[in-house]
Design a protein around this motif. Sequence first.
Motif, PDB file in Angstrom:
ATOM      1  N   ASP A  84       0.810  -1.221   0.000  1.00  0.00           N
ATOM      2  CA  ASP A  84       0.000   0.000   0.000  1.00  0.00           C
ATOM      3  C   ASP A  84       0.845   1.274   0.000  1.00  0.00           C
ATOM      4  OD1 ASP A  84       0.990  -0.352   2.534  1.00  0.00           O
ATOM      5  OD2 ASP A  84      -0.893   0.014   3.568  1.00  0.00           O
ATOM      6  N   GLY A  85       2.113   1.178  -0.383  1.00  0.00           N
ATOM      7  CA  GLY A  85       2.970   2.361  -0.464  1.00  0.00           C
ATOM      8  C   GLY A  85       4.179   2.254   0.446  1.00  0.00           C
ATOM      9  N   PHE A  86       4.880   3.354   0.584  1.00  0.00           N
ATOM     10  CA  PHE A  86       6.076   3.375   1.417  1.00  0.00           C
ATOM     11  C   PHE A  86       5.684   3.544   2.880  1.00  0.00           C
ATOM     12  CE2 PHE A  86       7.494   4.839  -2.763  1.00  0.00           C
ATOM     13  CZ  PHE A  86       8.482   3.896  -2.999  1.00  0.00           C
ATOM     14  N   ARG A  87       6.417   2.859   3.755  1.00  0.00           N
ATOM     15  CA  ARG A  87       6.070   2.840   5.174  1.00  0.00           C
ATOM     16  C   ARG A  87       7.001   3.650   6.055  1.00  0.00           C
ATOM     17  NH1 ARG A  87       2.650  -1.050   7.402  1.00  0.00           N
ATOM     18  NH2 ARG A  87       1.071  -1.558   5.875  1.00  0.00           N
ATOM     19  N   SER A  88       8.134   4.083   5.565  1.00  0.00           N
ATOM     20  CA  SER A  88       9.118   4.712   6.436  1.00  0.00           C
ATOM     21  C   SER A  88       9.639   6.014   5.823  1.00  0.00           C
ATOM     22  CB  SER A  88      10.280   3.747   6.691  1.00  0.00           C
ATOM     23  OG  SER A  88      11.160   4.275   7.634  1.00  0.00           O
ATOM     24  N   LYS A  89       9.356   7.119   6.485  1.00  0.00           N
ATOM     25  CA  LYS A  89       9.897   8.420   6.082  1.00  0.00           C
ATOM     26  C   LYS A  89      11.083   8.711   6.994  1.00  0.00           C
ATOM     27  CE  LYS A  89       8.777  13.297   5.670  1.00  0.00           C
ATOM     28  NZ  LYS A  89       7.816  14.317   6.109  1.00  0.00           N
ATOM     29  N   GLY A 101      34.579  16.971  13.822  1.00  0.00           N
ATOM     30  CA  GLY A 101      33.770  15.763  13.660  1.00  0.00           C
ATOM     31  C   GLY A 101      32.366  16.114  13.195  1.00  0.00           C
ATOM     32  N   THR A 102      31.518  15.095  13.134  1.00  0.00           N
ATOM     33  CA  THR A 102      30.154  15.269  12.627  1.00  0.00           C
ATOM     34  C   THR A 102      29.154  14.550  13.511  1.00  0.00           C
ATOM     35  OG1 THR A 102      31.001  15.338  10.363  1.00  0.00           O
ATOM     36  CG2 THR A 102      28.649  14.879  10.627  1.00  0.00           C
ATOM     37  N   TRP A 103      28.097  15.248  13.851  1.00  0.00           N
ATOM     38  CA  TRP A 103      26.944  14.616  14.488  1.00  0.00           C
ATOM     39  C   TRP A 103      25.979  14.221  13.384  1.00  0.00           C
ATOM     40  CZ3 TRP A 103      26.748  13.058  19.322  1.00  0.00           C
ATOM     41  CH2 TRP A 103      27.629  13.642  20.241  1.00  0.00           C
ATOM     42  N   ILE A 104      25.542  12.988  13.423  1.00  0.00           N
ATOM     43  CA  ILE A 104      24.537  12.515  12.466  1.00  0.00           C
ATOM     44  C   ILE A 104      23.307  12.115  13.262  1.00  0.00           C
ATOM     45  CG2 ILE A 104      25.559  10.201  12.432  1.00  0.00           C
ATOM     46  CD1 ILE A 104      24.590  10.024   9.491  1.00  0.00           C
ATOM     47  N   SER A 105      22.160  12.588  12.822  1.00  0.00           N
ATOM     48  CA  SER A 105      20.915  12.214  13.491  1.00  0.00           C
ATOM     49  C   SER A 105      19.936  11.686  12.452  1.00  0.00           C
ATOM     50  CB  SER A 105      20.313  13.386  14.260  1.00  0.00           C
ATOM     51  OG  SER A 105      19.939  14.413  13.386  1.00  0.00           O
ATOM     52  N   ILE A 106      19.286  10.592  12.825  1.00  0.00           N
ATOM     53  CA  ILE A 106      18.315   9.938  11.949  1.00  0.00           C
ATOM     54  C   ILE A 106      16.976   9.934  12.656  1.00  0.00           C
ATOM     55  CG2 ILE A 106      17.683   7.783  10.793  1.00  0.00           C
ATOM     56  CD1 ILE A 106      20.711   7.113  10.732  1.00  0.00           C
ATOM     57  N   THR A 107      15.961  10.413  11.985  1.00  0.00           N
ATOM     58  CA  THR A 107      14.592  10.366  12.492  1.00  0.00           C
ATOM     59  C   THR A 107      13.792   9.494  11.536  1.00  0.00           C
ATOM     60  OG1 THR A 107      14.786  12.580  13.422  1.00  0.00           O
ATOM     61  CG2 THR A 107      12.548  11.714  13.124  1.00  0.00           C
ATOM     62  N   ASP A 108      13.160   8.464  12.081  1.00  0.00           N
ATOM     63  CA  ASP A 108      12.388   7.513  11.275  1.00  0.00           C
ATOM     64  C   ASP A 108      10.936   7.546  11.734  1.00  0.00           C
ATOM     65  OD1 ASP A 108      11.121   5.216  10.229  1.00  0.00           O
ATOM     66  OD2 ASP A 108      12.987   4.100  10.189  1.00  0.00           O
ATOM     67  N   ASN A 109      10.073   7.890  10.813  1.00  0.00           N
ATOM     68  CA  ASN A 109       8.629   7.876  11.040  1.00  0.00           C
ATOM     69  C   ASN A 109       8.056   6.667  10.314  1.00  0.00           C
ATOM     70  OD1 ASN A 109       7.903  10.621  12.335  1.00  0.00           O
ATOM     71  ND2 ASN A 109       9.321  11.134  10.700  1.00  0.00           N
ATOM     72  N   THR A 110       8.117   5.506  10.939  1.00  0.00           N
ATOM     73  CA  THR A 110       7.621   4.289  10.316  1.00  0.00           C
ATOM     74  C   THR A 110       6.123   4.156  10.570  1.00  0.00           C
ATOM     75  OG1 THR A 110       9.749   3.223  10.646  1.00  0.00           O
ATOM     76  CG2 THR A 110       7.886   1.786  10.200  1.00  0.00           C
ATOM     77  N   ILE A 111       5.375   3.926   9.513  1.00  0.00           N
ATOM     78  CA  ILE A 111       3.923   3.765   9.602  1.00  0.00           C
ATOM     79  C   ILE A 111       3.603   2.321   9.959  1.00  0.00           C
ATOM     80  CG2 ILE A 111       1.755   3.839   8.313  1.00  0.00           C
ATOM     81  CD1 ILE A 111       3.143   6.025   6.542  1.00  0.00           C
ATOM     82  N   ARG A 121       8.408  -1.819  12.616  1.00  0.00           N
ATOM     83  CA  ARG A 121       9.061  -0.743  13.369  1.00  0.00           C
ATOM     84  C   ARG A 121      10.305  -1.255  14.099  1.00  0.00           C
ATOM     85  NH1 ARG A 121       7.535   4.417  14.957  1.00  0.00           N
ATOM     86  NH2 ARG A 121       8.180   5.057  17.024  1.00  0.00           N
ATOM     87  N   TYR A 122      10.192  -2.411  14.733  1.00  0.00           N
ATOM     88  CA  TYR A 122      11.357  -2.974  15.429  1.00  0.00           C
ATOM     89  C   TYR A 122      12.487  -3.273  14.456  1.00  0.00           C
ATOM     90  CZ  TYR A 122       8.369  -3.582  19.543  1.00  0.00           C
ATOM     91  OH  TYR A 122       7.545  -3.381  20.606  1.00  0.00           O
ATOM     92  N   GLY A 123      12.146  -3.770  13.290  1.00  0.00           N
ATOM     93  CA  GLY A 123      13.162  -4.053  12.279  1.00  0.00           C
ATOM     94  C   GLY A 123      13.882  -2.792  11.833  1.00  0.00           C
ATOM     95  N   CYS A 124      13.134  -1.706  11.647  1.00  0.00           N
ATOM     96  CA  CYS A 124      13.751  -0.436  11.269  1.00  0.00           C
ATOM     97  C   CYS A 124      14.660   0.076  12.389  1.00  0.00           C
ATOM     98  CB  CYS A 124      12.683   0.601  10.929  1.00  0.00           C
ATOM     99  SG  CYS A 124      11.859   0.310   9.354  1.00  0.00           S
ATOM    100  N   ALA A 125      14.204   0.011  13.623  1.00  0.00           N
ATOM    101  CA  ALA A 125      15.012   0.477  14.759  1.00  0.00           C
ATOM    102  C   ALA A 125      16.321  -0.310  14.845  1.00  0.00           C
ATOM    103  CB  ALA A 125      14.223   0.353  16.057  1.00  0.00           C
TER     104      ALA A 125
END
Length: 147
Positions: A84-89, A101-111, A121-125
């Motif tokens: 039904d489409g993409f699940r993770s923005k 150095g570099t700070w990297i931040s990832i925000t995942d909005n999994t539907i 969601r657990y798999g993405c985390a």
Amino acid sequence: MLKLKPMHFTDFIDAPVEKVYKTFVNENGWDPWFTDGMKMELKDGGKIFFRWERLTGEEVIDRGYTIEIIPNKLWEFWWYEYEDGFRSKVTIKFQKNLDGGTWISITDNTIVKSMEEIDIRYGCAFGWGQMLILAKAYIEQNIILLR
């Protein structure tokens, strides 16, 4: 649809922001340190093709597309293609640290539509945590941990 807060992952990588950004946002994606055949079009709306084999033990393929790219600052995309489409923005931000150095931040909005799908969601985390560790080893020490 379940109302879930976005997941956030942050790490420090001891390398210039330009190097970190280029490792994450380039035509060959996260090859050779995390994926096996990833491709991306480096433009807003550009297609992304993900392929894993070493990490999963079997071929896993997924697709996505870029929402927005700001060089050395941001890459936002949709992925995790479902019937039904993409699940993770996902939003990945790159922030230069004063010491170089570099700070990297990832925000995942999994539907997730129901508790039966919570494993998505657990798999993405799990995957984001694993990916950051592999990226850190590759960028800082030029070590590829996947064989």
